[in-house]
Write a protein that holds these residues in place. Structure first.
Motif, PDB file in Angstrom:
ATOM      1  N   UNK A 156       0.761  -1.190   0.026  1.00  0.00           N
ATOM      2  CA  UNK A 156       0.156  -0.011   0.007  1.00  0.00           C
ATOM      3  C   UNK A 156       0.882   1.086   0.045  1.00  0.00           C
ATOM      4  N   UNK A 157       2.110   1.266   0.923  1.00  0.00           N
ATOM      5  CA  UNK A 157       2.809   2.449   1.051  1.00  0.00           C
ATOM      6  C   UNK A 157       3.619   2.578  -0.435  1.00  0.00           C
ATOM      7  N   UNK A 158       3.831   1.278  -1.165  1.00  0.00           N
ATOM      8  CA  UNK A 158       4.526   1.596  -2.604  1.00  0.00           C
ATOM      9  C   UNK A 158       3.475   2.265  -3.399  1.00  0.00           C
ATOM     10  N   UNK A 159       2.200   2.196  -3.279  1.00  0.00           N
ATOM     11  CA  UNK A 159       1.262   2.955  -4.178  1.00  0.00           C
ATOM     12  C   UNK A 159       1.010   4.275  -3.821  1.00  0.00           C
ATOM     13  N   UNK A 160       1.024   4.620  -2.424  1.00  0.00           N
ATOM     14  CA  UNK A 160       0.508   5.844  -2.057  1.00  0.00           C
ATOM     15  C   UNK A 160       1.752   6.798  -1.101  1.00  0.00           C
ATOM     16  N   UNK A 161       2.717   6.225  -0.693  1.00  0.00           N
ATOM     17  CA  UNK A 161       3.898   7.018  -0.079  1.00  0.00           C
ATOM     18  C   UNK A 161       3.010   7.743   1.054  1.00  0.00           C
ATOM     19  N   UNK A 162       2.663   7.012   2.070  1.00  0.00           N
ATOM     20  CA  UNK A 162       1.618   7.673   3.001  1.00  0.00           C
ATOM     21  C   UNK A 162       2.406   8.590   4.026  1.00  0.00           C
ATOM     22  N   UNK A 163       1.876   9.581   4.473  1.00  0.00           N
ATOM     23  CA  UNK A 163       2.533  10.641   5.543  1.00  0.00           C
ATOM     24  C   UNK A 163       2.384  10.165   6.747  1.00  0.00           C
ATOM     25  N   UNK A 164       1.538   9.175   7.085  1.00  0.00           N
ATOM     26  CA  UNK A 164       1.372   8.603   8.487  1.00  0.00           C
ATOM     27  C   UNK A 164       0.894   7.177   8.324  1.00  0.00           C
ATOM     28  N   UNK A 165       1.452   6.223   8.936  1.00  0.00           N
ATOM     29  CA  UNK A 165       1.213   4.808   8.995  1.00  0.00           C
ATOM     30  C   UNK A 165       1.146   4.549  10.496  1.00  0.00           C
ATOM     31  N   UNK A 166      -0.139   4.093  10.884  1.00  0.00           N
ATOM     32  CA  UNK A 166      -0.386   3.818  12.222  1.00  0.00           C
ATOM     33  C   UNK A 166      -0.610   2.304  12.465  1.00  0.00           C
ATOM     34  N   UNK A 167      -0.381   1.502  13.345  1.00  0.00           N
ATOM     35  CA  UNK A 167      -0.376   0.387  13.602  1.00  0.00           C
ATOM     36  C   UNK A 167      -1.097   0.078  14.961  1.00  0.00           C
ATOM     37  N   UNK A 168      -1.590  -1.195  15.174  1.00  0.00           N
ATOM     38  CA  UNK A 168      -1.927  -1.568  16.311  1.00  0.00           C
ATOM     39  C   UNK A 168      -2.084  -3.120  16.738  1.00  0.00           C
ATOM     40  N   UNK A 169      -2.131  -3.673  17.697  1.00  0.00           N
ATOM     41  CA  UNK A 169      -2.330  -4.895  17.908  1.00  0.00           C
ATOM     42  C   UNK A 169      -2.348  -5.224  19.405  1.00  0.00           C
ATOM     43  N   UNK A 170      -2.725  -6.434  19.938  1.00  0.00           N
ATOM     44  CA  UNK A 170      -3.069  -6.554  21.423  1.00  0.00           C
ATOM     45  C   UNK A 170      -1.836  -6.907  22.022  1.00  0.00           C
ATOM     46  N   UNK A 171      -0.570  -7.358  21.474  1.00  0.00           N
ATOM     47  CA  UNK A 171       0.653  -7.545  21.987  1.00  0.00           C
ATOM     48  C   UNK A 171       1.753  -6.413  21.700  1.00  0.00           C
ATOM     49  N   UNK A 213      11.547   3.056   5.479  1.00  0.00           N
ATOM     50  CA  UNK A 213      12.592   4.408   5.921  1.00  0.00           C
ATOM     51  C   UNK A 213      11.611   5.575   6.341  1.00  0.00           C
ATOM     52  N   UNK A 214      10.654   5.120   7.025  1.00  0.00           N
ATOM     53  CA  UNK A 214       9.725   6.195   7.654  1.00  0.00           C
ATOM     54  C   UNK A 214       9.074   5.790   8.917  1.00  0.00           C
ATOM     55  N   UNK A 215       8.840   6.705   9.877  1.00  0.00           N
ATOM     56  CA  UNK A 215       8.422   6.406  11.139  1.00  0.00           C
ATOM     57  C   UNK A 215       7.239   5.674  10.980  1.00  0.00           C
ATOM     58  N   UNK A 216       6.880   4.808  12.024  1.00  0.00           N
ATOM     59  CA  UNK A 216       5.597   4.206  11.921  1.00  0.00           C
ATOM     60  C   UNK A 216       5.242   4.492  13.292  1.00  0.00           C
ATOM     61  N   UNK A 217       3.827   4.818  13.744  1.00  0.00           N
ATOM     62  CA  UNK A 217       3.233   5.048  14.710  1.00  0.00           C
ATOM     63  C   UNK A 217       2.582   3.953  15.366  1.00  0.00           C
ATOM     64  N   UNK A 218       3.147   3.664  16.669  1.00  0.00           N
ATOM     65  CA  UNK A 218       2.282   2.749  17.486  1.00  0.00           C
ATOM     66  C   UNK A 218       1.242   3.110  18.312  1.00  0.00           C
ATOM     67  N   UNK A 219       0.001   2.973  17.705  1.00  0.00           N
ATOM     68  CA  UNK A 219      -1.291   3.464  18.366  1.00  0.00           C
ATOM     69  C   UNK A 219      -1.714   2.916  19.753  1.00  0.00           C
TER      70      UNK A 219
END
Length: 331
Positions: free
Chosen positions: A150-165, A181-187
């Motif tokens: 998805x980032x290959x297509x859109x080069x996001x300004x912000x990527x957020x992720x979340x999981x239970x662990x 090579x960009x910061x990933x936000x842990x929500x």
């Protein structure tokens, strides 16, 4: 008669590019949409419930690639405790003219890659042209390639992720940062992860249903992809969508206990009449994808055998060209 065997190291060594992956998966969808591919509904095998897992058997045929194939994938939610992937699989390829097998390969990586590619091809046709924020629930299994492609297509300004662990999130963020090579936000939770995102992906690995993706968070123009094995959304999710697209209605309409929208199928909210299209129909030009930036569009995919087979065929051809793999005597 020999069979080419490709192990995990062989698959990694071949170095398939993002564009090659997306092209192979998109072409397999086009073949499906023009009636040149066959997708058989997956079969589930459930061993002892104490093992907390099951097998999926996927079968298909792609006429333009002149290949048939079968993939068997084990889906075991607690494999991380044994330092094993949640999903491990083998793919076998066959000559459709005579039934002769000619390739067997570790399809663990292929399973993740084709799933991410299907998400990305869906976004190509169904998401807005400009998407700034990606929210991704789930950090194991197929999650990595969802984000990468998805980032290959859109080069996001912000990527957020979340999981239970926490450990899963931190490892996932590190892997993505090294690749993208960009910061990933842990929500901190699913709301912080998904609310306000242009593209929402739900790829959780739940044991029991839980409403982690709230209907009220879906805003005009959003592209929503819920595909966890166990439902992690609300029964009202389908009510707010302008279009609902699936990968294969034959697999989705079963209404069993597995599948993110299976409760919606059982409740009669998602039917052949309320369904807008299969993605292959849109790729083949038979139906229109996104028509304006305000449409709320949901794409539910359960996984297509032909995507696995198309990627397997791509790996096979590259392996032969580069003399990679092990020949096994068959008969």
């Amino acid at each position: 008669m020999d069979i080419l065997y490709l192990n995990a190291k062989d698959i990694d060594q071949l170095g398939i590019t993002n564009d090659e992956i997306l092209e192979a998966v998109e072409e397999s969808l086009r073949a499906q949409g023009t009636g040149q591919a066959m997708v058989e509904p997956r079969v589930h095998i459930h061993p002892n419930p104490e093992y907390n897992g099951h097998f999926n058997v996927l079968r298909g045929y792609i006429e333009p690639e002149h290949v048939a194939g079968v993939k068997v994938v084990g889906d075991y939610v607690y494999n991380y405790k044994k330092d094993l992937p949640s999903e491990m699989s083998l793919l076998s390829l066959y000559d459709p003219e005579n039934g002769a097998p000619y390739a067997i390969m570790d399809a663990t990586a292929i399973t993740s890659i084709r799933t991410g590619a299907l998400t990305a091809v869906g976004a190509k046709y169904l998401a807005k042209k400009s998407n700034r924020v990606l929210g991704h629930l789930g950090c194991r299994g197929t999650a990595f390639w969802n984000v990468v492609l998805l980032d290959h297509l859109y080069d996001f300004e912000e990527i957020r992720i979340n999981s239970r662990r926490r450990e899963s999130m931190e490892a996932f963020a590190q892997a993505l940062e090294a690749r993208l090579h960009k910061k990933i936000v842990i929500a901190k939770d699913s709301e912080e992860c998904l609310k306000g995102a242009d593209i929402m992906i739900e790829a959780t690995r739940l044991i029991e249903p839980a409403p982690l993706l709230k209907t009220e968070w879906v805003k005009p123009g959003d592209f929503v992809v819920p595909y966890g094995t166990i439902c992690a959304n609300e029964i009202t999710l389908t009510d707010v969508m302008d279009k609902i697209v699936v990968d294969d209605w034959g697999q989705c309409k079963e209404g069993g206990k597995l599948g993110s929208l299976s409760p919606h199928v059982r409740a009669g909210k998602l039917t052949e009449k309320t369904l807008y299209a299969e993605l292959s129909e849109i790729v083949a030009g038979k139906k229109t994808g996104r028509e304006n930036d305000d449409e709320r569009i949901l794409f539910w995919h359960r996984g297509l055998s032909i995507n696995d087979i198309a990627l397997g065929r791509l790996y096979y051809k590259k392996a032969v060209a580069n003399n990679i793999g092990t020949k096994l005597f068959y008969r």
